[in-house]
Design a protein around this motif. Structure first.
Motif, PDB file in Angstrom:
ATOM      1  N   HIS A   7       2.496  -2.202 -13.223  1.00  9.58           N
ATOM      2  CA  HIS A   7       1.885  -2.350 -12.221  1.00  9.58           C
ATOM      3  C   HIS A   7       1.809  -0.876 -11.494  1.00  9.58           C
ATOM      4  O   HIS A   7       2.762  -0.144 -11.127  1.00  9.58           O
ATOM      5  CB  HIS A   7       2.708  -3.172 -11.060  1.00  9.58           C
ATOM      6  N   LYS A   8       0.415  -0.313 -11.490  1.00 13.81           N
ATOM      7  CA  LYS A   8       0.189   0.953 -10.979  1.00 13.81           C
ATOM      8  C   LYS A   8       0.755   1.054  -9.491  1.00 13.81           C
ATOM      9  O   LYS A   8       1.181   2.261  -9.206  1.00 13.81           O
ATOM     10  CB  LYS A   8      -1.235   1.192 -11.058  1.00 13.81           C
ATOM     11  N   GLY A   9       0.429   0.059  -8.730  1.00 12.81           N
ATOM     12  CA  GLY A   9       0.927   0.136  -7.344  1.00 12.81           C
ATOM     13  C   GLY A   9       2.552   0.324  -7.140  1.00 12.81           C
ATOM     14  O   GLY A   9       2.950   1.006  -6.198  1.00 12.81           O
ATOM     15  N   LEU A  10       3.202  -0.437  -8.051  1.00 15.36           N
ATOM     16  CA  LEU A  10       4.621  -0.544  -7.733  1.00 15.36           C
ATOM     17  C   LEU A  10       5.090   0.989  -8.278  1.00 15.36           C
ATOM     18  O   LEU A  10       6.012   1.369  -7.727  1.00 15.36           O
ATOM     19  CB  LEU A  10       5.150  -1.589  -8.744  1.00 15.36           C
ATOM     20  N   ASP A  11       4.295   1.551  -9.249  1.00 17.24           N
ATOM     21  CA  ASP A  11       4.677   2.825  -9.861  1.00 17.24           C
ATOM     22  C   ASP A  11       4.679   3.923  -8.877  1.00 17.24           C
ATOM     23  O   ASP A  11       5.419   4.629  -8.459  1.00 17.24           O
ATOM     24  CB  ASP A  11       3.761   3.203 -11.058  1.00 17.24           C
ATOM     25  N   ALA A  12       3.602   3.792  -8.125  1.00 18.91           N
ATOM     26  CA  ALA A  12       3.165   4.668  -6.732  1.00 18.91           C
ATOM     27  C   ALA A  12       4.177   4.568  -5.590  1.00 18.91           C
ATOM     28  O   ALA A  12       4.608   5.493  -5.323  1.00 18.91           O
ATOM     29  CB  ALA A  12       1.882   4.521  -6.320  1.00 18.91           C
ATOM     30  N   PHE A  13       4.413   3.217  -5.212  1.00 21.08           N
ATOM     31  CA  PHE A  13       5.617   3.069  -4.418  1.00 21.08           C
ATOM     32  C   PHE A  13       6.928   3.612  -4.786  1.00 21.08           C
ATOM     33  O   PHE A  13       7.280   4.250  -4.096  1.00 21.08           O
ATOM     34  CB  PHE A  13       5.720   1.498  -4.275  1.00 21.08           C
ATOM     35  N   PHE A  14       7.174   3.476  -6.140  1.00 22.33           N
ATOM     36  CA  PHE A  14       8.328   3.964  -6.300  1.00 22.33           C
ATOM     37  C   PHE A  14       8.474   5.496  -6.340  1.00 22.33           C
ATOM     38  O   PHE A  14       9.522   6.100  -5.960  1.00 22.33           O
ATOM     39  CB  PHE A  14       9.002   3.372  -7.752  1.00 22.33           C
ATOM     40  N   ASN A  15       7.645   5.987  -6.965  1.00 22.71           N
ATOM     41  CA  ASN A  15       7.407   7.584  -7.219  1.00 22.71           C
ATOM     42  C   ASN A  15       7.100   8.244  -5.846  1.00 22.71           C
ATOM     43  O   ASN A  15       7.454   9.389  -5.601  1.00 22.71           O
ATOM     44  CB  ASN A  15       6.705   7.779  -8.510  1.00 22.71           C
ATOM     45  N   THR A  16       6.109   7.539  -4.942  1.00 19.59           N
ATOM     46  CA  THR A  16       5.611   8.648  -3.930  1.00 19.59           C
ATOM     47  C   THR A  16       5.989   7.898  -2.762  1.00 19.59           C
ATOM     48  O   THR A  16       5.643   8.416  -1.465  1.00 19.59           O
ATOM     49  CB  THR A  16       4.178   8.683  -3.920  1.00 19.59           C
ATOM     50  N   GLY A  17       6.254   6.426  -2.549  1.00 16.26           N
ATOM     51  CA  GLY A  17       6.467   5.918  -1.451  1.00 16.26           C
ATOM     52  C   GLY A  17       5.102   5.254  -0.751  1.00 16.26           C
ATOM     53  O   GLY A  17       5.262   4.328   0.317  1.00 16.26           O
ATOM     54  N   SER A  18       4.074   5.400  -1.630  1.00 19.38           N
ATOM     55  CA  SER A  18       2.917   4.773  -0.866  1.00 19.38           C
ATOM     56  C   SER A  18       2.687   3.130  -1.095  1.00 19.38           C
ATOM     57  O   SER A  18       3.321   2.819  -2.252  1.00 19.38           O
ATOM     58  CB  SER A  18       1.784   5.141  -1.813  1.00 19.38           C
ATOM     59  N   LYS A  19       2.485   2.594  -0.084  1.00 20.85           N
ATOM     60  CA  LYS A  19       2.314   1.085  -0.070  1.00 20.85           C
ATOM     61  C   LYS A  19       0.949   0.707  -0.317  1.00 20.85           C
ATOM     62  O   LYS A  19       0.658  -0.480  -0.184  1.00 20.85           O
ATOM     63  CB  LYS A  19       2.785   0.577   1.489  1.00 20.85           C
ATOM     64  N   ALA A  20       0.149   1.471  -0.574  1.00 21.48           N
ATOM     65  CA  ALA A  20      -1.283   1.091  -0.737  1.00 21.48           C
ATOM     66  C   ALA A  20      -1.589   0.114  -1.959  1.00 21.48           C
ATOM     67  O   ALA A  20      -2.371  -0.815  -1.878  1.00 21.48           O
ATOM     68  CB  ALA A  20      -2.228   2.195  -1.320  1.00 21.48           C
ATOM     69  N   GLY A  21      -0.545  -0.161  -2.935  1.00 24.84           N
ATOM     70  CA  GLY A  21      -0.674  -1.279  -4.046  1.00 24.84           C
ATOM     71  C   GLY A  21       0.207  -2.299  -3.903  1.00 24.84           C
ATOM     72  O   GLY A  21       0.317  -3.144  -4.925  1.00 24.84           O
ATOM     73  N   ILE A  22       0.886  -2.340  -3.032  1.00 26.64           N
ATOM     74  CA  ILE A  22       1.799  -3.691  -2.969  1.00 26.64           C
ATOM     75  C   ILE A  22       1.573  -4.333  -1.344  1.00 26.64           C
ATOM     76  O   ILE A  22       0.874  -3.818  -0.582  1.00 26.64           O
ATOM     77  CB  ILE A  22       3.247  -2.989  -3.019  1.00 26.64           C
ATOM     78  N   GLN A  23       2.163  -5.299  -1.299  1.00 29.44           N
ATOM     79  CA  GLN A  23       2.364  -5.761  -0.258  1.00 29.44           C
ATOM     80  C   GLN A  23       3.206  -5.143   0.932  1.00 29.44           C
ATOM     81  O   GLN A  23       4.186  -5.055   0.511  1.00 29.44           O
ATOM     82  CB  GLN A  23       2.736  -7.499  -0.228  1.00 29.44           C
ATOM     83  N   PRO A  24       2.665  -4.718   1.962  1.00 31.35           N
ATOM     84  CA  PRO A  24       3.588  -3.747   2.895  1.00 31.35           C
ATOM     85  C   PRO A  24       4.686  -4.713   3.529  1.00 31.35           C
ATOM     86  O   PRO A  24       5.838  -3.852   3.409  1.00 31.35           O
ATOM     87  CB  PRO A  24       2.366  -3.369   3.836  1.00 31.35           C
ATOM     88  N   ARG A  25       4.810  -5.934   3.465  1.00 29.85           N
ATOM     89  CA  ARG A  25       5.758  -6.355   4.035  1.00 29.85           C
ATOM     90  C   ARG A  25       6.876  -6.750   3.007  1.00 29.85           C
ATOM     91  O   ARG A  25       8.042  -7.051   3.440  1.00 29.85           O
ATOM     92  CB  ARG A  25       5.538  -7.840   4.513  1.00 29.85           C
ATOM     93  N   HIS A  26       6.576  -6.490   1.724  1.00 32.52           N
ATOM     94  CA  HIS A  26       7.522  -6.695   0.617  1.00 32.52           C
ATOM     95  C   HIS A  26       8.218  -5.160   0.554  1.00 32.52           C
ATOM     96  O   HIS A  26       9.332  -4.944  -0.429  1.00 32.52           O
ATOM     97  CB  HIS A  26       6.769  -6.925  -0.791  1.00 32.52           C
ATOM     98  N   ALA A  27       7.708  -4.154   0.990  1.00 33.55           N
ATOM     99  CA  ALA A  27       8.491  -2.784   0.846  1.00 33.55           C
ATOM    100  C   ALA A  27      10.010  -2.625   0.926  1.00 33.55           C
ATOM    101  O   ALA A  27      10.424  -1.977   0.036  1.00 33.55           O
ATOM    102  CB  ALA A  27       7.550  -1.760   1.850  1.00 33.55           C
ATOM    103  N   ALA A  28      10.470  -3.195   1.978  1.00 32.49           N
ATOM    104  CA  ALA A  28      11.943  -2.904   2.134  1.00 32.49           C
ATOM    105  C   ALA A  28      12.713  -3.643   1.056  1.00 32.49           C
ATOM    106  O   ALA A  28      13.558  -2.999   0.317  1.00 32.49           O
ATOM    107  CB  ALA A  28      12.487  -3.739   3.649  1.00 32.49           C
ATOM    108  N   LYS A  29      12.564  -4.702   0.691  1.00 32.64           N
ATOM    109  CA  LYS A  29      12.977  -5.461  -0.577  1.00 32.64           C
ATOM    110  C   LYS A  29      12.858  -4.918  -1.761  1.00 32.64           C
ATOM    111  O   LYS A  29      13.519  -4.499  -2.831  1.00 32.64           O
ATOM    112  CB  LYS A  29      12.882  -6.991  -0.493  1.00 32.64           C
TER     113      LYS A  29
END
Length: 92
Positions: A7-29
């Motif tokens: 999942h590209k959005g999850l990859d970006a979230f993990f590596n950069t903190g970008s929430k663009a490709g995930i549900q923002p309310r799921h970010a903390a968990k």
């Protein structure tokens, strides 16, 4: 260690903190789950209370799942002590 993402959005979230490709309310968990997955040596390390850790079957045999929220899951497989094919999906 997490070696690959599906999942590209999850990859970006993990590596950069970008929430663009995930549900923002799921970010903390998701952050907690990815941090733990990154240091895990095998799938059982993800067996935490409230995460509904379980192995998958049929065409996804060898993969595991943890619950994020509602129908949303993080799925992954282990290969040589590393997490691979890490995905974030709504399973319904």
């Amino acid at each position: 260690m997490i070696r690959t993402f599906r999942h590209k959005g999850l990859d970006a979230f993990f590596n950069t903190g970008s929430k663009a490709g995930i549900q923002p309310r799921h970010a903390a968990k998701l952050a907690r789950q990815l941090i733990r997955l990154n240091v895990a040596k095998d799938a059982s390390y993800m067996n935490m209370p409230g995460w509904d850790f379980h192995p998958l079957t049929a065409k996804f045999a060898g993969h595991y799942s943890v619950s994020v929220n509602g129908n949303w899951r993080v799925t992954f497989k282990f290969d040589g002590g590393d997490a691979v094919l890490v995905d974030y999906q709504d399973y319904h």
